[in-house]
Enzyme design. Sequence first.
Site, short mmCIF file in Angstrom:
data_model
loop_
_atom_site.label_atom_id
_atom_site.label_comp_id
_atom_site.label_asym_id
_atom_site.label_seq_id
_atom_site.Cartn_x
_atom_site.Cartn_y
_atom_site.Cartn_z
N HIS A 1 -6.27 -6.31 0.03
CA HIS A 1 -6.19 -5.29 -0.05
C HIS A 1 -4.61 -5.81 0.46
O HIS A 1 -3.66 -5.74 0.76
CB HIS A 1 -6.04 -4.16 0.69
CG HIS A 1 -5.23 -3.18 0.09
ND1 HIS A 1 -4.78 -2.37 -0.83
CD2 HIS A 1 -4.66 -2.38 1.66
CE1 HIS A 1 -3.79 -1.46 -0.19
NE2 HIS A 1 -3.92 -1.23 0.73
N ASP B 1 -9.30 -6.43 -4.54
CA ASP B 1 -9.41 -5.36 -3.58
C ASP B 1 -9.69 -3.92 -2.98
O ASP B 1 -10.16 -3.59 -4.64
CB ASP B 1 -7.03 -5.18 -4.11
CG ASP B 1 -6.69 -3.59 -2.97
OD1 ASP B 1 -7.03 -3.14 -1.74
OD2 ASP B 1 -5.22 -3.72 -3.13
N SER C 1 0.99 -1.23 0.32
CA SER C 1 -0.17 0.27 -0.05
C SER C 1 1.09 1.33 -0.35
O SER C 1 1.59 1.31 -1.01
CB SER C 1 -0.90 -0.31 1.37
OG SER C 1 -1.83 1.16 0.58
#
Length: 307
Positions: free
Chosen positions: A258, A230, A96
Amino acid sequence: MKAHHLSIHGHRVSFRMGGEGPVLLFVHGMAGSSATWRHVLPALAQRFTVIAPDLLGHGESGKPRRGEYALGAHANMLRDLLQVLGYERATLVGQSLGGGVAMQLAYQFPERCERLVLVGSGGLGREVNLVLRALAFPGAEYLFPLVCTPGLRDTGTLLASWLYRAGLRVAPAIEEVWRSYASLADADTRRAFFRTLHAVIDVGGQAVSAADRLYLTSQVPTLIVWGAHDPFIPVSHAVAAHDVMPGSRLVIFDEAGHFPHCEDPGRFVEVLVDFLTTSEPARLSEVRWRELLQSPPAPLDALRGAA
């Protein structure tokens, strides 16, 4: 894996570390911490030196009021951490926001990067979850404390403990989201979160992009890992990035979101170890880096269209 602490530039830096062998540096996402890697570090530490810090403003690391929380500042801190620990190079694994930080570190200090692993990474396109875009609205930081209080956090933690004792466990992805939410009940962490958020996201989506520099990864073995479901950053970013990153590998976890490293840690370890053992670490000289910078390729229209 026990947490260690150092002081760098007068700021507390917390990190988890263990194992021996080639160095793997793990970088967590926004409002996360090194704890997100807890499911994979022990297995990897059997063959590698694993280092997983808490970025400034996150976890147990310092949260300076006047600190800088841009990608470059985080990259600088990670470079200094490696230096203090006595390691010259590492494979960078970022998830991320951490993916964006890892790319920035590889760009600013290419001699430090042996390989690059991007997990549901930011910085590869414009789209991002609507909640994060909403939090980027001016004034959101003043309203957020109304829906994220220590009382709500403690109630949720108590409920989770009851469920655990009853033999029930929430899904790993929900657990990660809850950890992030709960951390923001602390005022200092919340302030650092919004500083970090505003550095990379605006109301229209992601505000930073690595699109014009991805050609540089042709010299660095790169693995892209993404969850097909995600909800924060769409898997289309992974496909577009893979298409314009020469020699990169793409692995999509069909049942993950995610947090593939939490949702399917066994497979994540297998994929990462396979990548590490079947690729040669980059060794970029200053001369070669200068040559690359002086001869960029044609515009990467496909990725910029997604950005």
